[in-house]
Design an enzyme around this catalytic site. Structure first.
Site, PDB file in Angstrom:
ATOM      1  N   CYS A  26       0.895  -1.147   0.194  1.00  0.00           N
ATOM      2  CA  CYS A  26       0.096   0.121  -0.041  1.00  0.00           C
ATOM      3  C   CYS A  26       0.779   1.281  -0.068  1.00  0.00           C
ATOM      4  CB  CYS A  26      -0.843   0.023   1.387  1.00  0.00           C
ATOM      5  SG  CYS A  26      -1.983   1.307   1.485  1.00  0.00           S
ATOM      6  N   GLY A  27       0.329   2.355  -0.507  1.00  0.00           N
ATOM      7  CA  GLY A  27       0.825   3.536  -0.687  1.00  0.00           C
ATOM      8  C   GLY A  27       1.501   3.939   0.991  1.00  0.00           C
TER       9      GLY A  27
END
Length: 159
Positions: free
Chosen positions: A36-37
């Site tokens: 995930c970012g």
């Protein structure tokens, strides 16, 4: 579920992790993902844990694959990733659902105590955070964009 301390989620090895052992501690619960970012937040979470764990802070990560399938690994792979890439020493639990029909009891409890923005009950994305005080009361809910470092004043007040 009558109390935070009645919860017994499964840890990464499938063993019950009894929340009764958290009485008198400040707890930060985060739904985490490896792809995930927001994954670099693991670094900030671990720094908070190292800084405050001797004063009673416990951080618990709950891997979840419900948001764009960003946590595809097995429990063992997830734990290994966290340790190797971010030196994570805080507890990482078994992968769970945080929304929907199979929502883990921990997240049913947390969401029942603290709704999100505009009363939204569901978890919107990875790395949403719940802060629980020494008495087992859910006192804060923070979106994914809120960094672990920015929670430090809140945590300090509760310790």
């Amino acid at each position: 579920m009558s109390s935070f301390y009645d919860l017994k989620p499964l840890d990464k090895t499938g063993q019950p992790y009894d929340f009764a052992q958290l009485k008198g501690k400040v707890v930060l619960i985060v739904n985490v993902a490896s792809k995930c970012g927001f994954t670099p937040q693991y670094k900030g979470l671990e720094e908070l844990y190292q800084k405050y764990r001797d004063r009673g802070l416990v951080i618990i990560g709950f891997p979840c694959n419900q948001f764009a399938k960003q946590e595809p690994g097995t429990d063992e792979e997830i734990a290994s990733f966290c340790s190797l890439n971010y030196g994570v020493d805080f507890p990482i639990m078994k992968k769970i659902d945080v929304n929907g029909d199979n929502t883990d009891p921990v997240y049913k409890f947390l969401k029942s105590k603290k709704s999100g923005l505009l009363g939204f009950k569901g978890i919107k994305w990875n790395f949403e955070k719940f802060l629980v005080d020494k008495n087992g009361e859910v006192v804060g809910r923070f979106s994914s964009v809120k960094t672990p470092e920015s929670l430090e004043p809140e945590i300090e007040k509760l310790l």
